[in-house]
Structures are given as structure tokens and as C-alpha cells.
Write a protein that holds these residues in place. Structure first.
Motif, short mmCIF file in Angstrom:
data_model
loop_
_atom_site.label_atom_id
_atom_site.label_comp_id
_atom_site.label_asym_id
_atom_site.label_seq_id
_atom_site.Cartn_x
_atom_site.Cartn_y
_atom_site.Cartn_z
N VAL A 230 0.74 -1.13 -0.04
CA VAL A 230 -0.04 0.08 0.06
C VAL A 230 0.96 1.36 -0.02
N GLU A 231 1.97 1.23 0.73
CA GLU A 231 2.61 2.31 1.03
C GLU A 231 3.34 2.92 -0.32
N PRO A 232 3.98 2.05 -1.20
CA PRO A 232 4.66 2.73 -2.34
C PRO A 232 3.50 2.88 -3.47
N THR A 233 2.50 2.18 -3.44
CA THR A 233 1.61 2.66 -4.66
C THR A 233 0.30 3.31 -4.61
N LEU A 234 -0.12 3.38 -3.25
CA LEU A 234 -1.53 3.84 -2.80
C LEU A 234 -1.32 5.17 -1.85
N TRP A 242 7.17 12.41 -3.84
CA TRP A 242 6.13 13.15 -3.60
C TRP A 242 6.61 14.39 -3.28
N HIS A 243 7.90 14.88 -2.75
CA HIS A 243 8.21 16.10 -2.45
C HIS A 243 7.79 17.07 -3.45
N GLY A 244 6.93 18.17 -2.76
CA GLY A 244 6.61 19.34 -3.53
C GLY A 244 5.44 19.12 -4.33
N ARG A 308 -5.64 10.77 -1.63
CA ARG A 308 -6.18 11.85 -0.70
C ARG A 308 -6.74 11.30 0.46
N ARG A 309 -7.44 10.17 0.34
CA ARG A 309 -8.10 9.42 1.60
C ARG A 309 -6.89 9.02 2.88
N ASP A 310 -5.93 8.80 2.43
CA ASP A 310 -4.75 8.35 3.22
C ASP A 310 -4.96 7.01 3.72
N MET A 311 -5.24 6.01 2.95
CA MET A 311 -5.53 4.88 3.39
C MET A 311 -4.39 3.87 4.26
N LEU A 312 -3.44 4.59 4.16
CA LEU A 312 -2.11 3.69 4.84
C LEU A 312 -2.49 4.28 6.57
N SER A 313 -2.66 5.19 6.81
CA SER A 313 -2.93 5.89 8.21
C SER A 313 -4.33 5.11 8.78
N VAL A 314 -5.24 4.81 7.92
CA VAL A 314 -6.56 4.40 8.10
C VAL A 314 -6.21 2.98 8.58
N LEU A 315 -5.34 2.19 7.41
CA LEU A 315 -5.10 0.66 7.90
C LEU A 315 -4.23 0.49 9.32
#
Length: 530
Positions: A230-234, A242-244, A308-315
Motif C-alpha cells: 500500500v505504501e509505495p503504490t497508494l 512526492w516532495h513538492g 487523498r483518503r490516506d489509506m495507509l493511516s486508516v489501515l
């Protein structure tokens, strides 16, 4: 007889036309929101083709004696006698009736008075087998999981090839490629408008992808090899990438042809430029190219919302196994063994069940397709000498794992409806490539298969269908009552199309309106809740 889609397609069209009809003529599906309908799917693919008859017992006494080896094996408990067969609810069993509808029943290998017993000998079979606890999870009276499960028996896959059979289990139609969308994709599409906050409608955790032939781009499967993928793809956590570029602005949503839509797209500067660039390409080539570009365009929009949903934090905040481990009989670090301790493996070695739980509990998905095996990745493609004996041991372990997954879901409240459990809002669909020749014949491919449904939308404690016990060798299925597309009730041998249609009807989807399957199809009568 009423004119049905079955008659029309059989008379006038080949199944190859269905993809075109789906693309240009099938409306977006809207599942009925009636109480009791599921809104999620967990599809579990047990790899390789199964000896379903080694775990469940849909045959009569005569059929068991004809097709199943007698109880034997000692530590490798294998085969069973008619006296060993019981209903999971422990009500009296009638093994004389060949009828196509009965309660769930199995050969019992465990010790009812001490289900954890792995050393005692089973007196019911003259001490020919040592007790084995795997499978008891379905009968445990503390949970009565059997009340939420139904087995569809003897469906003809129309093939005995791995890839073709797998596609038949996912879409209803056998073939080297999909000629109808997978049931996972149909459900994902149906739920998209009801649950727009689920950023990943259709997720595949390994295995062949459940394709969304002819459906909108949002129903296409997202392949996640593990939670780490999830981290590198979503997500946009990687600063080097992603900087900037993380800043997003809600822009008015436009269709591929530039028509204004009601929503917005949380686009970065790169997203915005890409979407404009893809729209400019419309009409510069063929209609087929435009169709591909439209899929790409919709995928970009979906990816913007997902990141934008930040799935990683949710998971990261969503636990996997949390409820069932409170019962000391079901520890999180469960390990199973075959024989005395000839081959042992842990729960995670059977598939990424924990990640599937996180996805479902987090409410980020509508459908999850999970590639699953038995311990240590043992698949069920068992052609070797005495393969059916080893297969039976590993299958009991695999179905114990499936049952524990269902129990965890049954103890977890739904995020969208606290009055229901996660299992109530999810239909668990367990399938494989095909069946296998019955044990007295060997362990080869066989087109007659089964499907196990658990959870929302179905009438439990049922076994529908059976096998033609008049046949020699390995039998095909017997006729069952089916509700055809036309609404007529018929009695005929079930097919993979009928299994797929029954799965979709559990969601309130209407045959001929919300979905269709080439070759015609019916729904197993009495399985779907009215």
C-alpha cells in the motif's frame, strides 16, 4: 414458456458478444438496500481444485459406501463411514434420502466432548482414526457458524482446466479469458454509488484478477500483494517521490467528454495536467482507443481520491484479529499440523487473512478477493500418489482457517451499521478451480464442484444439491430447483452460471437488469433471503 435471456443467447448469440453488449448496453447496477442485504464481499479462492466431499457429506448412505473409502488412516484420518456423518447442529441425520436440500452435514473427525483432542481414538469408527479438531469451528455451539452457511453442491463448471475453471468460478462462464465481468467486479460497481467513500471498490490479494469486463473503470481490481504494497503504490508518504507534489485542490469533476459532473476531484497539479491531456486525445483515433482512454481517465480520478483518503493511516489504526482471540480456544498465533506433527504451519502461511480483515474492517473496500491455501502454502493440485489422503488433511485445516475468519467477522460490529456485524454485511464466497474425482477413483480434475456461501443475504444451515449416485467413476451433480431469469421455477443440474447468479442475487441485484451472464442462468431456490 416465457422468452428469457437464456433462450435468446443460446439461439442467437455466442458468448463472445457479451463483452460488447456489456460495454455498450448494460446499465450501472444499483443494489437494493433492503434490510439484511450484504454490502461487501470476501471471495476466498482455495487454490487448485477441491475434494469437497472429504469435508462435507451430501451423499446418501449408499453413495458414501460407493464413492468414499471407509474410515482409516490413524493419525492421517482419512475416509469415513456413514455412522460418522452428522448434522452440524446435531439434529438426527437421514442418510437414506437422496433429496437435493438438507441441513449441513459432515463426517465428524473431532471429539465432541473435547474438541481440542488430538490423541484419542474415535470409537465410532472402531478406533481406526485418531481425533482431529480441524473443522470443529463450523459446529462449535458457542457460535453456530453453520446457521450462516450454505453449500451449493454439484455445479457443472463446463471445464476441468485450471484457468478456465477459475474464470468460471469468478464470472459464471468458463473460458481462457473473461466473457462476463467477475462477480467481485459486479458487486464493486453496484456498491460504488452507495458507498462513494470506499476508495478501493475491488481489491485482489494475489491470484488471477477478478476482471471488470465492460464495467466502469472503478470496478477494475487493484492488486495488492501485501499490506506493505500500500505504501509505495497508494499513498504519498515517500518524500523522494512526492516532495513538492502533495498539494491538492478540489476541481470540478468532468466526464471524459468534458461534460460537467456533480462531484469534485482532489487533484494535484500533475493530476490536473494529466486529466486535461487525456481528454484532449478523445476522438483522435478509433472508438476502441477512446474506450481505453476513458478507462485510463477514470482510473486517474479514482487514484486521486484514493491517495487523498490516506489509506495507509486508516489501515495502521485498524486491527486485524482482535475479537476472536478473547476465546482461549482460538489464539491469534494458531498453528496446525498434519499427521502427528509431520508438517506444521502457522495461520499466516495460509494467506493474508489479517490484511483482508483490515481492509474489510476499515470500510475502505467493497470486495476483496483472497488467494488462500493450507498451511505452508500447500495448494490442492494433488495428482501425486495418495494425493487425496494428504489433500483431505490440508483441506480440513484450510476450512478451519476460513471458519475462524468468519467468526472474527461475526464478532466485529459493522462500521456503517452498528446493529449488524461485519459478517452480516459481507457475503463470504469460498470457491476453487473445480472439483476432483472422488477418492476411490483418484485425485484428478473433475468439472462438478461446490461453492460455500457464508454471511449476509443467505439462508444458512443448508446443503443444496448432490451427486448422481447411479454413475460409475466420479458423479456429476443432480437436478435442483432453480429460479430462471424468466421467473419460472425449473429443476435441472446446476452450473457455474447459477452459482454466480445466486451470489449476485444475495445483494438484491436483478437478473437481466443489473447483470447478465452468457448462456443463461438461474438462482438456487431457497438460498437467498427474500
Amino acid at each position: 414458456m416465457k422468452l428469457s435471456r437464456r433462450n435468446l443467447f443460446q439461439a442467437a448469440f455466442g458468448a463472445a458478444h457479451v463483452g460488447l453488449l456489456a460495454r455498450y448496453g448494460l446499465p450501472s447496477a444499483m443494489a437494493q438496500s433492503a434490510s439484511g442485504r450484504p454490502t461487501k464481499m470476501l471471495a476466498i479462492w482455495l487454490v487448485g481444485g477441491l475434494h469437497w466431499e472429504s469435508f462435507f457429506a451430501p451423499m446418501t448412505r449408499a453413495g458414501i459406501q460407493k464413492f468414499i473409502p471407509p474410515a482409516q488412516g490413524g493419525n492421517y484420518a482419512y475416509g469415513y463411514n456413514p455412522e460418522q456423518v452428522e448434522h452440524l447442529d446435531r439434529s438426527p441425520v437421514d442418510l437414506m434420502s437422496p433429496g437435493p436440500a438438507r441441513k449441513l452435514r459432515v463426517p465428524v473427525y473431532w471429539n465432541w466432548s473435547n474438541p481440542a483432542d488430538r490423541n484419542g481414538n474415535n470409537p465410532v469408527v472402531g478406533n481406526a482414526q485418531v481425533y482431529r479438531p480441524e473443522g470443529y469451528v463450523w459446529a462449535n455451539p458457542a457460535y453456530k457458524l453453520y446457521e450462516k452457511a450454505v453449500l451449493l453442491v454439484g455445479a457443472d463448471q463446463g471445464t476441468a482446466a485450471h484457468a478456465s475453471g477459475l474464470i468460471a468460478s469468478m464470472s459464471g462462464v468458463a473460458g481462457s479469458t473473461f466473457r462476463a465481468p467477475s462477480v467481485q467486479a459486479v458487486v464493486a460497481n453496484a456498491m460504488a454509488s452507495r458507498f462513494p467513500d470506499r476508495p478501493l471498490p475491488n481489491v485482489a490479494l494475489g491470484g488471477p484478477l477478478p476482471m471488470a469486463l465492460g464495467l466502469p473503470a472503478l470496478a477494475n481490481p487493484t492488486l495488492l500483494s501485501s499490506s506493505a504494497s500500500v505504501e509505495p503504490t497508494l499513498s504519498d508518504r515517500r518524500d523522494g517521490t512526492w516532495h513538492g507534489l502533495r498539494a491538492r485542490k478540489d476541481e470540478p469533476e468532468l466526464a471524459f467528454d468534458g461534460t460537467p459532473m456533480s462531484g469534485t476531484v482532489p487533484a494535484t497539479a500533475v493530476d490536473s495536467a494529466l486529466l486535461k491531456a487525456v481528454r484532449r486525445e478523445r476522438g483522435t483515433s478509433s472508438a476502441g482507443t477512446d474506450g481505453y482512454l476513458e478507462q485510463l481517465y477514470d482510473t486517474y480520478k479514482g487514484a486521486s481520491r484514493t491517495i487523498r483518503r490516506d489509506m495507509l493511516s486508516v489501515l495502521e489504526k485498524t486491527p486485524a484479529w482482535e475479537k476472536l482471540k478473547a476465546d482461549p480456544a482460538y489464539p491469534e498465533d494458531w498453528m496446525a499440523c498434519t499427521g502427528y506433527a509431520d508438517a506444521c504451519g502457522t495461520m499466516p502461511s495460509m494467506g493474508d487473512y489479517a490484511f483482508a480483515l483490515q481492509l474489510l474492517k476499515s470500510d475502505l473496500v467493497s470486495t476483496v478477493n483472497l488467494r488462500a491455501t493450507s498451511i505452508e502454502g500447500f495448494t490442492f493440485d494433488s495428482h501425486f500418489v495418495n494425493g487425496q489422503i494428504v489433500h483431505a488433511q490440508y483441506l480440513r485445516i484450510a476450512l478451519e482457517m476460513v471458519g475462524r475468519m468468519c467468526l472474527e467477522m461475526s464478532l466485529t460490529p459493522s462500521r456503517s451499521d452498528p446493529s449488524r456485524s461485519l459478517l452480516d454485511e459481507t457475503l463470504v464466497y469460498v470457491y476453487s478451480d473445480f472439483g476432483r474425482t472422488f477418492p476411490k477413483v483418484g485425485s484428478d480434475h473433475h468439472p462438478a464442484t461446490c461453492a460455500l456461501l457464508v454471511g449476509g443475504g443467505i439462508q444458512g444451515n443448508q446443503m443444496i444439491g448432490g451427486y448422481d449416485e447411479r454413475m460409475e467413476g466420479s458423479p456429476m451433480g443432480i437436478p435442483v430447483r432453480l429460479v430462471e431469469e424468466s421467473g419460472d421455477i425449473t429443476t435441472r443440474t446446476p452450473t457455474s452460471q447459477d452459482v454466480a447468479a445466486t451470489v449476485l442475487r444475495a445483494y438484491g441485484l436483478v437478473p437481466g437488469k443489473d447483470f447478465f451472464i452468457p448462456g443463461g442462468y438461474g438462482v438456487f431456490d431457497g438460498v437467498v433471503r427474500s
